[in-house]
Write an enzyme that holds these catalytic residues in place. Structure first.
Site, PDB file in Angstrom:
ATOM      1  N   GLU A  20      35.463 -12.723 -49.508  1.00  0.00           N
ATOM      2  CA  GLU A  20      34.061 -12.395 -49.810  1.00  0.00           C
ATOM      3  C   GLU A  20      33.242 -13.670 -49.844  1.00  0.00           C
ATOM      4  O   GLU A  20      33.663 -14.664 -50.454  1.00  0.00           O
ATOM      5  CB  GLU A  20      33.904 -11.716 -51.185  1.00  0.00           C
ATOM      6  N   LYS A  79      24.979   0.037 -57.379  1.00  0.00           N
ATOM      7  CA  LYS A  79      25.685  -1.031 -58.078  1.00  0.00           C
ATOM      8  C   LYS A  79      24.915  -1.416 -59.331  1.00  0.00           C
ATOM      9  O   LYS A  79      23.675  -1.440 -59.336  1.00  0.00           O
ATOM     10  CB  LYS A  79      25.864  -2.252 -57.168  1.00  0.00           C
ATOM     11  N   GLU A  83      23.754  -1.777 -51.515  1.00  0.00           N
ATOM     12  CA  GLU A  83      24.360  -0.639 -52.214  1.00  0.00           C
ATOM     13  C   GLU A  83      23.535  -0.303 -53.458  1.00  0.00           C
ATOM     14  O   GLU A  83      23.567  -1.036 -54.444  1.00  0.00           O
ATOM     15  CB  GLU A  83      25.805  -0.970 -52.570  1.00  0.00           C
ATOM     16  N   GLU A 100      22.738  -7.831 -57.078  1.00  0.00           N
ATOM     17  CA  GLU A 100      23.942  -7.050 -56.807  1.00  0.00           C
ATOM     18  C   GLU A 100      23.693  -5.921 -55.812  1.00  0.00           C
ATOM     19  O   GLU A 100      24.602  -5.495 -55.107  1.00  0.00           O
ATOM     20  CB  GLU A 100      24.507  -6.470 -58.103  1.00  0.00           C
TER      21      GLU A 100
END
Length: 464
Positions: free
Chosen positions: A262, A319, A316, A325
């Site tokens: 990541e 999250k 997303e 985030e």
């Protein structure tokens, strides 16, 4: 010195294979309620030339959609199942049969991430990690898949006791004997690799007073010398990765490879999340892709070809946590790009790191510290002779640098070293290109300096 003025196509190849290049993948997270179907996502990946993907589970529709796509897949056994996998080989066998054997090889599963950032898991699953990895591996052996599929576990950089400077990299003492030594032993015995999640954004966000944005975003900068080993670093990413290499080396595991599972940069954040913006996210990911695909390892491991998974494919919306985030995505849920960056060597041909005017004005001053404001391009001696020679051939060939002064008997032939000759050629190319951003790179074989280079009596031009 040997100049091989070879054909255009070979020269073009040399630009992008100055060393064996790494590869780019992407993390496909699904904590959202508005994402495209799995089959649409697979088509998106293929259209972008992304041939590696990492998922955070073993969702059947996703694994079915990836079948026959040619995309290599890393699946995940979640932290919640670590204790079961550690304590029961029958559970591990069943999990592998149900989630791996049922799909492979039509779905090209190449790795299993056992847990994710287990050391920071509030449910205290650390003791289960290595036993779970061993049981999952034994299940792969049972099904004769252990040579095709490797087992590892992503660690966060918080697993390090020290990460700065890189030469002082070390793992947290309380994790060394119970976890890291058996973990690294397992990786060595099974021919696997250490998975690492690295986010220069977090370090920059908390230290904007001492870390330059250029350094964090792979842009041209004077570099930072590690006083412990004398190596000069031109990106925070490289410094972080080398800290992990040093930590492994301290435990006598120099032979273990590393995959960055990541890394990314948010395109939006809260008011106190310094550096979170579309421009910075585009620069980080775009320059990272160029850095990885044009070859070369880190200053400490120049021959280490890194596989790097960008985080993440989509924004997303479900999250939790700060705004950042929910804004790491390369794409919006409607499949439009959040910003335009390439993912392939071909895409790099037209890639430019487009600074915003404000950022350019803010960042120009620290780069040139001479009274004249001039800069030069010189060879990175740590890149190695092969890489320097390939870059030198390109600069003097298709790059149209003025290489007459470094021919035998000419003014800059001495000193007759690859580094001196390459420095002259790189600088000629750089100056002819009007010192534009990205023209002193050569796949990591060159960098910008703010003082006149000194090689014998040779004078380096500052313009043409």
């Amino acid at each position: 010195m040997h100049h091989s003025f070879i054909s255009v196509c070979i020269l073009l190849i040399s630009v992008f294979t100055l060393a064996d290049s790494g590869s780019i993948g992407v993390n496909y997270g699904r904590i959202a309620d508005n994402l495209p179907s799995a089959s649409e996502v697979v088509e998106l990946l293929k259209s972008q030339g992304l041939n590696r993907v990492k998922v955070y589970d073993t969702d059947p529709p996703v694994l079915h959609a990836l079948s026959g796509s040619g995309i290599k897949v890393t699946v995940n056994l979640p932290n919640e199942q670590l204790s079961n996998a550690a304590q029961s080989s029958s559970f591990a066998n069943s999990w592998v049969q149900r989630n791996v054997v049922a799909y492979h090889p039509h779905t090209e599963i190449e790795a299993i991430a056992v847990g994710n950032e287990v050391f920071v898991d509030p449910h205290n699953t650390t003791t289960f990690l290595v036993p779970a990895m061993k049981n999952i591996h034994e299940a792969l052996v049972k099904f004769n898949l252990d040579s095709d599929i490797k087992v590892s576990s992503p660690i966060a950089l918080s697993a390090l006791q020290n990460s700065y400077p890189s030469s002082a990299g070390s793992f947290r003492p309380e994790l060394v004997e119970p976890v890291f030594k058996p973990l690294l032993d397992f990786l060595r015995q099974t021919g696997s690799f250490l998975m690492v999640n690295a986010y220069p954004f977090f370090a920059y966000e908390s230290n904007t007073d001492v870390i330059s944005l250029d350094y964090a975003l792979f842009r041209e900068n004077p570099g930072v010398v590690d006083q412990g080993n004398g190596l000069r670093y031109f990106s925070l990413f490289d410094a972080q990765i080398d800290a992990v290499f040093v930590a492994m080396s301290a435990l006598k595991y120099d032979d273990i490879k590393l995959v960055v599972t990541e890394t990314g940069w948010p395109s939006k954040g809260d008011e106190n999340e310094n550096g979170a913006s579309i421009q910075n996210a585009a620069a980080y990911n775009g320059n990272l892709v160029r850095r990885i695909l044009t070859g070369g390892g880190t200053p400490l491991r120049p021959n280490a070809d890194l596989t790097v998974y960008l985080f993440a494919l989509f924004n997303e919306n479900k999250k939790s946590g700060p705004t950042s985030e929910r804004n790491y995505g390369l794409f919006y849920p409607n499949e439009e790009k959040v910003y335009d960056v390439p993912f392939t060597v071909e895409g790099l041909n037209n890639y430019r790191d487009n600074r915003s005017p404000v950022a350019a004005n803010q960042l120009a001053a620290p780069v040139s510290k001479t009274t004249t404001g001039k800069t030069w391009c010189v060879a990175n001696g740590e890149a190695g002779k092969e890489k320097l020679q390939a870059a030198l051939d390109y600069a003097c060939g298709e790059g149209s640098a003025d290489c007459h002064p470094i021919q035998p008997g000419a003014t800059c032939y001495d000193p007759n070293t690859i580094e001196a000759h390459a420095s002259f050629a790189f600088n000629s190319y750089y100056q002819k290109k009007a010192r534009q951003m990205g023209t002193c790179y050569f796949g990591g074989a060159a960098y910008v300096v703010t003082q006149p280079p000194k090689y014998g009596n040779c004078e380096f031009p500052t313009g043409y």
